[in-house]
Design a protein around this motif. Structure first.
Motif, PDB file in Angstrom:
ATOM      1  N   VAL A  21       0.844  -1.205   0.000  1.00  0.00           N
ATOM      2  CA  VAL A  21       0.000   0.000   0.000  1.00  0.00           C
ATOM      3  C   VAL A  21       0.872   1.246   0.000  1.00  0.00           C
ATOM      4  O   VAL A  21       0.646   2.181  -0.779  1.00  0.00           O
ATOM      5  N   LEU A  22       1.886   1.258   0.865  1.00  0.00           N
ATOM      6  CA  LEU A  22       2.767   2.426   0.951  1.00  0.00           C
ATOM      7  C   LEU A  22       3.503   2.647  -0.371  1.00  0.00           C
ATOM      8  O   LEU A  22       3.586   3.780  -0.859  1.00  0.00           O
ATOM      9  N   ALA A  23       4.010   1.577  -0.975  1.00  0.00           N
ATOM     10  CA  ALA A  23       4.714   1.697  -2.256  1.00  0.00           C
ATOM     11  C   ALA A  23       3.777   2.228  -3.335  1.00  0.00           C
ATOM     12  O   ALA A  23       4.139   3.119  -4.105  1.00  0.00           O
ATOM     13  N   ALA A  24       2.543   1.698  -3.375  1.00  0.00           N
ATOM     14  CA  ALA A  24       1.576   2.130  -4.393  1.00  0.00           C
ATOM     15  C   ALA A  24       1.200   3.599  -4.228  1.00  0.00           C
ATOM     16  O   ALA A  24       0.990   4.301  -5.211  1.00  0.00           O
ATOM     17  N   ILE A  25       1.125   4.071  -2.981  1.00  0.00           N
ATOM     18  CA  ILE A  25       0.804   5.492  -2.732  1.00  0.00           C
ATOM     19  C   ILE A  25       1.855   6.388  -3.367  1.00  0.00           C
ATOM     20  O   ILE A  25       1.537   7.411  -3.973  1.00  0.00           O
ATOM     21  N   TYR A  26       3.126   6.006  -3.254  1.00  0.00           N
ATOM     22  CA  TYR A  26       4.204   6.787  -3.884  1.00  0.00           C
ATOM     23  C   TYR A  26       4.168   6.657  -5.404  1.00  0.00           C
ATOM     24  O   TYR A  26       4.247   7.641  -6.119  1.00  0.00           O
ATOM     25  N   GLU A  27       4.040   5.416  -5.889  1.00  0.00           N
ATOM     26  CA  GLU A  27       4.153   5.161  -7.326  1.00  0.00           C
ATOM     27  C   GLU A  27       3.008   5.758  -8.134  1.00  0.00           C
ATOM     28  O   GLU A  27       3.202   6.213  -9.258  1.00  0.00           O
ATOM     29  N   VAL A  28       1.805   5.766  -7.556  1.00  0.00           N
ATOM     30  CA  VAL A  28       0.636   6.248  -8.292  1.00  0.00           C
ATOM     31  C   VAL A  28       0.717   7.749  -8.569  1.00  0.00           C
ATOM     32  O   VAL A  28       0.022   8.277  -9.429  1.00  0.00           O
ATOM     33  N   HIS A  37       4.656   5.319 -17.294  1.00  0.00           N
ATOM     34  CA  HIS A  37       3.944   4.047 -17.448  1.00  0.00           C
ATOM     35  C   HIS A  37       4.551   2.972 -16.559  1.00  0.00           C
ATOM     36  O   HIS A  37       3.828   2.166 -15.957  1.00  0.00           O
ATOM     37  N   GLU A  38       5.882   2.954 -16.455  1.00  0.00           N
ATOM     38  CA  GLU A  38       6.559   1.995 -15.566  1.00  0.00           C
ATOM     39  C   GLU A  38       6.043   2.125 -14.139  1.00  0.00           C
ATOM     40  O   GLU A  38       5.748   1.133 -13.473  1.00  0.00           O
ATOM     41  N   TYR A  39       5.962   3.369 -13.675  1.00  0.00           N
ATOM     42  CA  TYR A  39       5.520   3.613 -12.300  1.00  0.00           C
ATOM     43  C   TYR A  39       4.050   3.258 -12.097  1.00  0.00           C
ATOM     44  O   TYR A  39       3.687   2.674 -11.073  1.00  0.00           O
ATOM     45  N   GLN A  40       3.199   3.625 -13.055  1.00  0.00           N
ATOM     46  CA  GLN A  40       1.775   3.316 -12.918  1.00  0.00           C
ATOM     47  C   GLN A  40       1.535   1.812 -12.978  1.00  0.00           C
ATOM     48  O   GLN A  40       0.662   1.285 -12.276  1.00  0.00           O
ATOM     49  N   ASN A  41       2.317   1.115 -13.798  1.00  0.00           N
ATOM     50  CA  ASN A  41       2.204  -0.337 -13.880  1.00  0.00           C
ATOM     51  C   ASN A  41       2.615  -0.981 -12.560  1.00  0.00           C
ATOM     52  O   ASN A  41       1.956  -1.906 -12.070  1.00  0.00           O
ATOM     53  N   LYS A  42       3.695  -0.479 -11.966  1.00  0.00           N
ATOM     54  CA  LYS A  42       4.146  -1.005 -10.669  1.00  0.00           C
ATOM     55  C   LYS A  42       3.143  -0.661  -9.570  1.00  0.00           C
ATOM     56  O   LYS A  42       2.856  -1.480  -8.701  1.00  0.00           O
ATOM     57  N   ALA A  43       2.595   0.554  -9.618  1.00  0.00           N
ATOM     58  CA  ALA A  43       1.578   0.958  -8.638  1.00  0.00           C
ATOM     59  C   ALA A  43       0.363   0.038  -8.726  1.00  0.00           C
ATOM     60  O   ALA A  43      -0.189  -0.372  -7.701  1.00  0.00           O
ATOM     61  N   TYR A  45      -4.867   1.773 -12.470  1.00  0.00           N
ATOM     62  CA  TYR A  45      -5.265   1.129 -13.722  1.00  0.00           C
ATOM     63  C   TYR A  45      -5.743   2.176 -14.738  1.00  0.00           C
ATOM     64  O   TYR A  45      -5.358   2.142 -15.907  1.00  0.00           O
ATOM     65  N   LEU A  46      -6.572   3.119 -14.282  1.00  0.00           N
ATOM     66  CA  LEU A  46      -7.076   4.160 -15.182  1.00  0.00           C
ATOM     67  C   LEU A  46      -5.942   5.032 -15.715  1.00  0.00           C
ATOM     68  O   LEU A  46      -5.912   5.374 -16.901  1.00  0.00           O
ATOM     69  N   ARG A  47      -4.991   5.381 -14.841  1.00  0.00           N
ATOM     70  CA  ARG A  47      -3.846   6.180 -15.273  1.00  0.00           C
ATOM     71  C   ARG A  47      -2.961   5.406 -16.243  1.00  0.00           C
ATOM     72  O   ARG A  47      -2.458   5.956 -17.222  1.00  0.00           O
ATOM     73  N   LYS A  48      -2.775   4.140 -15.948  1.00  0.00           N
ATOM     74  CA  LYS A  48      -1.952   3.276 -16.817  1.00  0.00           C
ATOM     75  C   LYS A  48      -2.564   3.192 -18.218  1.00  0.00           C
ATOM     76  O   LYS A  48      -1.865   3.335 -19.216  1.00  0.00           O
ATOM     77  N   ARG A  49      -3.877   2.988 -18.282  1.00  0.00           N
ATOM     78  CA  ARG A  49      -4.568   2.900 -19.583  1.00  0.00           C
ATOM     79  C   ARG A  49      -4.483   4.226 -20.336  1.00  0.00           C
ATOM     80  O   ARG A  49      -4.281   4.247 -21.549  1.00  0.00           O
ATOM     81  N   SER A  50      -4.612   5.340 -19.615  1.00  0.00           N
ATOM     82  CA  SER A  50      -4.532   6.657 -20.247  1.00  0.00           C
ATOM     83  C   SER A  50      -3.144   6.891 -20.849  1.00  0.00           C
ATOM     84  O   SER A  50      -3.011   7.383 -21.975  1.00  0.00           O
ATOM     85  N   GLU A  68      -1.033   4.518 -21.747  1.00  0.00           N
ATOM     86  CA  GLU A  68      -0.870   3.584 -22.870  1.00  0.00           C
ATOM     87  C   GLU A  68      -1.479   4.152 -24.147  1.00  0.00           C
ATOM     88  O   GLU A  68      -0.906   4.026 -25.229  1.00  0.00           O
ATOM     89  N   LYS A  69      -2.643   4.792 -24.023  1.00  0.00           N
ATOM     90  CA  LYS A  69      -3.289   5.416 -25.189  1.00  0.00           C
ATOM     91  C   LYS A  69      -2.427   6.559 -25.729  1.00  0.00           C
ATOM     92  O   LYS A  69      -2.249   6.696 -26.940  1.00  0.00           O
ATOM     93  N   ALA A  70      -1.889   7.378 -24.804  1.00  0.00           N
ATOM     94  CA  ALA A  70      -1.032   8.494 -25.217  1.00  0.00           C
ATOM     95  C   ALA A  70       0.242   7.982 -25.887  1.00  0.00           C
ATOM     96  O   ALA A  70       0.683   8.533 -26.903  1.00  0.00           O
ATOM     97  N   LEU A  71       0.819   6.914 -25.344  1.00  0.00           N
ATOM     98  CA  LEU A  71       2.028   6.321 -25.937  1.00  0.00           C
ATOM     99  C   LEU A  71       1.751   5.782 -27.340  1.00  0.00           C
ATOM    100  O   LEU A  71       2.570   5.934 -28.246  1.00  0.00           O
ATOM    101  N   PHE A  72       0.590   5.186 -27.498  1.00  0.00           N
ATOM    102  CA  PHE A  72       0.204   4.664 -28.814  1.00  0.00           C
ATOM    103  C   PHE A  72       0.106   5.817 -29.820  1.00  0.00           C
ATOM    104  O   PHE A  72       0.604   5.719 -30.950  1.00  0.00           O
ATOM    105  N   ALA A  73      -0.497   6.917 -29.409  1.00  0.00           N
ATOM    106  CA  ALA A  73      -0.630   8.091 -30.277  1.00  0.00           C
ATOM    107  C   ALA A  73       0.745   8.684 -30.612  1.00  0.00           C
ATOM    108  O   ALA A  73       1.003   9.072 -31.757  1.00  0.00           O
ATOM    109  N   ILE A  74       1.640   8.724 -29.627  1.00  0.00           N
ATOM    110  CA  ILE A  74       2.994   9.257 -29.840  1.00  0.00           C
ATOM    111  C   ILE A  74       3.754   8.380 -30.844  1.00  0.00           C
ATOM    112  O   ILE A  74       4.425   8.881 -31.742  1.00  0.00           O
TER     113      ILE A  74
END
Length: 198
Positions: A69-76, A108-114, A171-176, A178-184
């Motif tokens: 939980v503590l790690a996810a709070i930082y990573e998110v 994306h790395e951080y959101q995936n880990k979060a 999850y929502l941030r990660k998906r967002s 991923e969409k931006a990365l696809f567009a880039i």
């Protein structure tokens, strides 16, 4: 890696809060290790497999769940735009599109880990609380200290709920991202008209 990106990563990893990390680690470990002997009367319990697993699982599930939980709070908190700005400061001569891609990949790395840490906390602590409740209903587990057990179950339930909320957010941030990365990546391959539609 550049100075600005490195500093941002240290901040996200909680490098500036080592005391908090150590306190959480020692506290959750002590809570997990103490629970079987403080909360339950192991000598007078004649429980089965479920109660044995429930009682012993506290030693791994509680510390793992609380630290996750503590790690996810930082990573998110990882923000793609902050990483893009950090990359721009560190590599001012790089093309804009490459800086965007690097910044979004790092976020994306951080959101995936979060997401993984939050999911671990939510499921791990939820399973532990469920096992204890099942053991109390099905098996003959003698509780020595009800106040302590309720406090532990309360802490685990709150941490599990926080893990659930963080799972959804990450999850929502990660998906967002991923969409931006696809567009880039589409823009980089000279398919700008497709990326604009996306």
């Amino acid at each position: 890696m550049g100075y600005s990106v490195d500093r941002l990563e240290k901040k996200l990893k909680g490098d500036y809060d080592k005391g908090l990390w150590i306190t959480f680690f020692i506290g959750s470990l002590a809570l997990g290790l103490a629970t079987p002997w403080v909360a339950f009367d192991l000598d007078n319990s004649s429980g089965g497999v479920i109660s044995f697993i429930a009682v012993m699982a506290s030693m791994a599930f509680i510390p793992l769940g609380i630290i996750s939980v503590l790690a996810a709070i930082y990573e998110v908190q990882a923000d793609a735009q902050e990483f893009v700005e950090a990359y721009k400061r560190d590599y001012p001569k790089e093309p804009e599109i490459d800086l965007l891609e690097s910044g979004y990949k790092k976020a994306h790395e951080y959101q995936n880990k979060a997401f993984k840490d939050a999911l671990t906390a939510w499921l791990g602590l939820g399973v532990y609380v469920g096992l204890v409740e099942l053991a109390l209903l099905v098996d003959n587990v003698v509780v020595k200290n009800w106040s302590y057990l309720w406090a532990v179950l309360g802490i685990c339930s709150i941490a599990s709920f926080i893990g659930f909320v963080l799972t959804i957010i990450s999850y929502l941030r990660k998906r967002s991202i991923e969409k931006a990365l696809f567009a880039i990546q589409l823009k980089k391959s000279d398919k700008a008209e497709i990326s604009i539609k996306i």
